[in-house]
Design a protein around this motif. Sequence first.
Motif, short mmCIF file in Angstrom:
data_model
loop_
_atom_site.label_atom_id
_atom_site.label_comp_id
_atom_site.label_asym_id
_atom_site.label_seq_id
_atom_site.Cartn_x
_atom_site.Cartn_y
_atom_site.Cartn_z
N LEU A 134 0.82 -1.21 0.00
CA LEU A 134 0.00 0.00 0.00
C LEU A 134 0.86 1.26 0.00
O LEU A 134 0.55 2.23 -0.70
CB LEU A 134 -0.92 -0.01 1.23
CG LEU A 134 -1.97 1.10 1.31
CD1 LEU A 134 -2.94 1.01 0.15
CD2 LEU A 134 -2.72 1.02 2.64
N ALA A 135 1.94 1.24 0.78
CA ALA A 135 2.84 2.40 0.79
C ALA A 135 3.51 2.60 -0.55
O ALA A 135 3.75 3.74 -0.97
CB ALA A 135 3.89 2.22 1.89
N ALA A 136 3.80 1.50 -1.26
CA ALA A 136 4.47 1.60 -2.56
C ALA A 136 3.54 2.10 -3.65
O ALA A 136 3.93 2.95 -4.47
CB ALA A 136 5.06 0.25 -2.95
N VAL A 137 2.30 1.60 -3.68
CA VAL A 137 1.39 1.94 -4.78
C VAL A 137 0.51 3.14 -4.48
O VAL A 137 -0.09 3.70 -5.40
CB VAL A 137 0.49 0.73 -5.13
CG1 VAL A 137 1.33 -0.47 -5.50
CG2 VAL A 137 -0.44 0.37 -3.97
N ALA A 138 0.39 3.55 -3.21
CA ALA A 138 -0.48 4.67 -2.87
C ALA A 138 0.27 5.76 -2.10
O ALA A 138 0.13 6.95 -2.42
CB ALA A 138 -1.67 4.19 -2.05
N GLY A 139 1.03 5.39 -1.10
CA GLY A 139 1.70 6.39 -0.27
C GLY A 139 2.73 7.20 -1.01
O GLY A 139 2.72 8.44 -0.95
N TRP A 140 3.61 6.53 -1.74
CA TRP A 140 4.67 7.24 -2.46
C TRP A 140 4.11 8.15 -3.56
O TRP A 140 4.51 9.33 -3.63
CB TRP A 140 5.68 6.25 -3.03
CG TRP A 140 6.64 6.85 -4.01
CD1 TRP A 140 6.77 6.55 -5.33
CD2 TRP A 140 7.61 7.87 -3.75
NE1 TRP A 140 7.75 7.31 -5.90
CE2 TRP A 140 8.29 8.13 -4.96
CE3 TRP A 140 7.97 8.58 -2.60
CZ2 TRP A 140 9.29 9.07 -5.06
CZ3 TRP A 140 8.98 9.53 -2.71
CH2 TRP A 140 9.63 9.76 -3.93
N PRO A 141 3.19 7.71 -4.42
CA PRO A 141 2.62 8.65 -5.40
C PRO A 141 1.91 9.83 -4.75
O PRO A 141 1.97 10.95 -5.27
CB PRO A 141 1.63 7.77 -6.19
CG PRO A 141 2.15 6.38 -6.03
CD PRO A 141 2.72 6.33 -4.65
N LEU A 142 1.24 9.60 -3.62
CA LEU A 142 0.56 10.70 -2.93
C LEU A 142 1.55 11.73 -2.43
O LEU A 142 1.37 12.94 -2.63
CB LEU A 142 -0.28 10.15 -1.78
CG LEU A 142 -0.97 11.19 -0.89
CD1 LEU A 142 -1.94 12.03 -1.70
CD2 LEU A 142 -1.66 10.51 0.28
N LEU A 143 2.61 11.27 -1.78
CA LEU A 143 3.63 12.20 -1.29
C LEU A 143 4.31 12.94 -2.43
O LEU A 143 4.61 14.13 -2.32
CB LEU A 143 4.66 11.43 -0.45
CG LEU A 143 4.16 10.81 0.85
CD1 LEU A 143 5.26 10.01 1.52
CD2 LEU A 143 3.63 11.90 1.79
N ARG A 144 4.53 12.24 -3.53
CA ARG A 144 5.17 12.88 -4.69
C ARG A 144 4.25 13.95 -5.29
O ARG A 144 4.71 15.01 -5.72
CB ARG A 144 5.52 11.82 -5.72
CG ARG A 144 6.36 12.33 -6.89
CD ARG A 144 6.83 11.17 -7.73
NE ARG A 144 7.52 11.60 -8.95
CZ ARG A 144 8.79 11.97 -9.00
NH1 ARG A 144 9.51 11.96 -7.91
NH2 ARG A 144 9.34 12.35 -10.14
N THR A 145 2.94 13.66 -5.32
CA THR A 145 1.99 14.64 -5.84
C THR A 145 1.96 15.88 -4.95
O THR A 145 1.93 17.02 -5.44
CB THR A 145 0.59 14.02 -5.92
OG1 THR A 145 0.62 12.89 -6.79
CG2 THR A 145 -0.43 15.02 -6.44
N ILE A 146 1.95 15.68 -3.63
CA ILE A 146 1.95 16.81 -2.71
C ILE A 146 3.23 17.64 -2.88
O ILE A 146 3.20 18.87 -2.84
CB ILE A 146 1.81 16.32 -1.26
CG1 ILE A 146 0.43 15.65 -1.07
CG2 ILE A 146 1.98 17.45 -0.27
CD1 ILE A 146 0.26 15.01 0.29
N TRP A 147 4.36 16.96 -3.08
CA TRP A 147 5.61 17.68 -3.28
C TRP A 147 5.57 18.50 -4.57
O TRP A 147 5.94 19.68 -4.59
CB TRP A 147 6.78 16.71 -3.30
CG TRP A 147 8.04 17.30 -3.85
CD1 TRP A 147 8.62 17.03 -5.04
CD2 TRP A 147 8.86 18.29 -3.22
NE1 TRP A 147 9.77 17.78 -5.21
CE2 TRP A 147 9.93 18.57 -4.10
CE3 TRP A 147 8.80 18.96 -2.00
CZ2 TRP A 147 10.92 19.48 -3.79
CZ3 TRP A 147 9.79 19.89 -1.70
CH2 TRP A 147 10.83 20.13 -2.59
N PHE A 148 5.11 17.88 -5.67
CA PHE A 148 5.05 18.60 -6.94
C PHE A 148 4.09 19.79 -6.86
O PHE A 148 4.26 20.77 -7.60
CB PHE A 148 4.59 17.66 -8.07
CG PHE A 148 5.72 16.90 -8.70
CD1 PHE A 148 6.88 17.55 -9.11
CD2 PHE A 148 5.63 15.54 -8.92
CE1 PHE A 148 7.92 16.86 -9.69
CE2 PHE A 148 6.66 14.83 -9.50
CZ PHE A 148 7.81 15.49 -9.89
#
Length: 324
Positions: free
Chosen positions: A44-58
């Motif tokens: 879940l962290a790989a497929v949802a958490g990381w893209p979410l954090l990356r989107t917030i950063w961008f």
Amino acid sequence: MAIPKSTPAVAAAAAIEQPRRRGRVSVQRVRAAWLFLIPMLVVLAAVAGWPLLRTIWFSMTDASFSDLTTYSFIGLENYLVYDNGAWYGVLADPVWWQAVWNTLFFTVVSVGLETIIGLAIALTLNMQFRGRGWVRAATLVPWAIPTIVSAKMWGWMLHDQFGMINHLLLTLGLIDAPLNWTANPELSMWAVIMVDVWKTTPFMALLALAALQMLPSDCYEAAKVDGVNPVKVFFRVTLPLIYPALMVAIIFRVLDALRVFDVIYVLTSNSRDTMSMSVYARQQLVEFQDVGYGSAASTVLFLIIALLTISYLYLGRKQFGGEA
């Protein structure tokens, strides 16, 4: 040989040992539960958490699709910034607020209609009649069809020149000229809602039917003996008993409707009259190539859905705690 009697000391030792044993068993169960949950949490962290954090950063950068390797940190400027006497950003964009209004209107109307129609279908399917199994299977057909397929199918049916909907209405004499369902500002949102209601009502009916079949028959037998009106039985007995299951179905549909994209984009593309928050974010991100601005819109959408989810969970837990 005489069996030694239990002394108070032995009984006290046993009483102390029993909670310890239960405590060890509880600890072992918790460890086993975590061992089973860890793989799922990692995925879940790989497929949802990381893209979410990356989107917030961008969302806090000026990144563009033309070059994702070079960008600058600009803070919250993509959300809201005051410059040269005017406000800029997602939260100052009237198109965004139009998308918010469209999404809320779509959610309230579509989920409301789906709940009412789905409950009526569930009550009908809960009755004993010949061929009920076939009717239940046929009811689930719209839900089984992929959303893109059903939206494209309805797009052809609603076509202003050769769509069967206009042909049927013209044949019945209900309209004088073909209607442009997906391009007319007054009709496009209602066309989208109609397609979504047709697609998702079986989901509501299925969950409501499952709740109806779990109800005890004693209440209905007593009401039948007392001669209570069926309408009163529904509002006084049936509806309160299936209310928890119905609320779960409604909250799932509300969360799904708030992030609606596919049915609206297929039927009306980027029209402002029907643009949802997800369509707005996709337009900024893909068509305008503005990764930072599109990520900011996606983050705001995520925060809205997360806030609603947390509020529902908190209120539900508080309600159950009060009942307990």
